[in-house]
Enzyme design. Structure first.
Site, short mmCIF file in Angstrom:
data_model
loop_
_atom_site.label_atom_id
_atom_site.label_comp_id
_atom_site.label_asym_id
_atom_site.label_seq_id
_atom_site.Cartn_x
_atom_site.Cartn_y
_atom_site.Cartn_z
N ARG A 1 -7.91 3.25 8.47
CA ARG A 1 -8.26 1.68 8.95
C ARG A 1 -9.53 1.26 8.64
O ARG A 1 -10.44 2.15 8.70
CB ARG A 1 -7.57 1.56 10.26
CG ARG A 1 -6.21 1.96 10.52
CD ARG A 1 -5.28 0.76 10.29
NE ARG A 1 -4.02 1.13 10.51
CZ ARG A 1 -2.94 0.43 10.19
NH1 ARG A 1 -3.25 -0.62 9.29
NH2 ARG A 1 -1.61 0.78 10.26
N ARG B 1 -4.47 6.97 -3.22
CA ARG B 1 -3.98 5.81 -2.55
C ARG B 1 -3.79 4.83 -3.73
O ARG B 1 -4.46 4.53 -4.57
CB ARG B 1 -5.06 5.22 -1.58
CG ARG B 1 -5.08 6.30 -0.59
CD ARG B 1 -6.24 5.73 0.61
NE ARG B 1 -7.08 6.83 1.19
CZ ARG B 1 -6.46 7.51 2.05
NH1 ARG B 1 -5.34 7.31 2.61
NH2 ARG B 1 -7.11 8.46 2.79
N ARG C 1 0.92 -1.13 -0.13
CA ARG C 1 0.00 0.07 0.13
C ARG C 1 0.73 1.41 -0.04
O ARG C 1 2.00 1.08 0.28
CB ARG C 1 -0.81 -0.10 1.06
CG ARG C 1 -1.98 -1.24 1.30
CD ARG C 1 -2.62 -1.23 2.66
NE ARG C 1 -1.79 -1.47 3.73
CZ ARG C 1 -1.99 -1.00 4.92
NH1 ARG C 1 -3.19 -0.27 5.26
NH2 ARG C 1 -1.16 -1.45 5.86
N TYR D 1 4.04 5.92 2.49
CA TYR D 1 3.20 7.13 2.69
C TYR D 1 3.98 8.45 2.39
O TYR D 1 4.77 8.68 3.41
CB TYR D 1 2.44 7.08 4.18
CG TYR D 1 1.39 5.76 4.03
CD1 TYR D 1 2.33 4.78 4.93
CD2 TYR D 1 0.48 5.58 3.31
CE1 TYR D 1 1.87 3.42 5.06
CE2 TYR D 1 -0.24 4.19 3.52
CZ TYR D 1 0.44 3.17 4.28
OH TYR D 1 0.04 2.00 4.43
N ARG E 1 1.99 3.90 -16.90
CA ARG E 1 2.74 3.65 -18.38
C ARG E 1 3.97 4.18 -18.65
O ARG E 1 4.56 4.00 -19.60
CB ARG E 1 1.54 4.04 -19.38
CG ARG E 1 0.16 3.47 -19.36
CD ARG E 1 0.06 1.91 -19.37
NE ARG E 1 -1.05 1.53 -19.03
CZ ARG E 1 -1.44 0.56 -18.00
NH1 ARG E 1 -0.48 0.04 -17.44
NH2 ARG E 1 -2.67 0.14 -17.83
N CYS F 1 -9.18 2.13 -11.36
CA CYS F 1 -9.04 3.58 -10.78
C CYS F 1 -10.53 3.88 -10.15
O CYS F 1 -11.61 3.37 -10.79
CB CYS F 1 -8.88 4.85 -11.89
SG CYS F 1 -7.17 4.46 -12.27
N GLU G 1 -12.81 7.69 -3.86
CA GLU G 1 -13.28 7.51 -2.61
C GLU G 1 -14.29 8.22 -2.20
O GLU G 1 -14.58 9.20 -2.34
CB GLU G 1 -11.89 7.90 -1.52
CG GLU G 1 -10.74 6.81 -1.76
CD GLU G 1 -9.72 7.16 -0.69
OE1 GLU G 1 -10.06 7.89 0.14
OE2 GLU G 1 -8.48 6.81 -1.10
#
Length: 126
Positions: A115, A89, A6, A107, A62, A74, A77
């Protein structure tokens, strides 16, 4: 063994060029920190917060050598309390022999991980 790497990064402006460049920076750091080969990547999921309307950052993949055929999804959120503004993210599914504890999650620019219990965990800038 498939493991999820992540990463997250925030951008200063809602600018297509900046969004793609920031995503590329994040991807390169995720790859470097985990010694990932393009052939080992199963798929990549990129999500952006709802306030990024200029562009989806998938084209950043790419620009990476050997990544032409990596499947990318994609999404946007859904805003939740405590979400960072202009956050990108990335979740990368990778075939690796590393144990989960050895995987480095990246990050950048003060991005946070949300979380499942909706509490925030702040990560230090690398």
């Amino acid at each position: 063994m498939i493991r999820g790497i992540r990463g997250a990064i925030t951008v200063d402006r809602n600018d297509a060029e900046e969004i793609v460049a920031a995503t590329e920076t994040l991807l390169r750091e995720m790859i470097r920190a985990n010694d990932v080969a393009a052939a080992d990547v199963s798929f990549v999921l990129i999500s952006v917060t709802d306030d990024i309307t200029a562009a989806f950052p998938a084209q950043a993949l790419r620009r990476l050598d050997g990544w032409t055929y990596v499947p990318v999804m994609c999404t946007r959120e859904i805003p939740v309390p405590g979400s960072l503004p202009r956050c990108i993210r990335v979740m990368m599914a990778v075939a690796t022999e590393k144990q989960q504890e050895e995987i480095c999650h990246v990050y950048l620019k003060g991005a946070v991980v949300l979380r499942p219990d909706l509490s925030l965990t702040k990560k230090t800038e690398m």
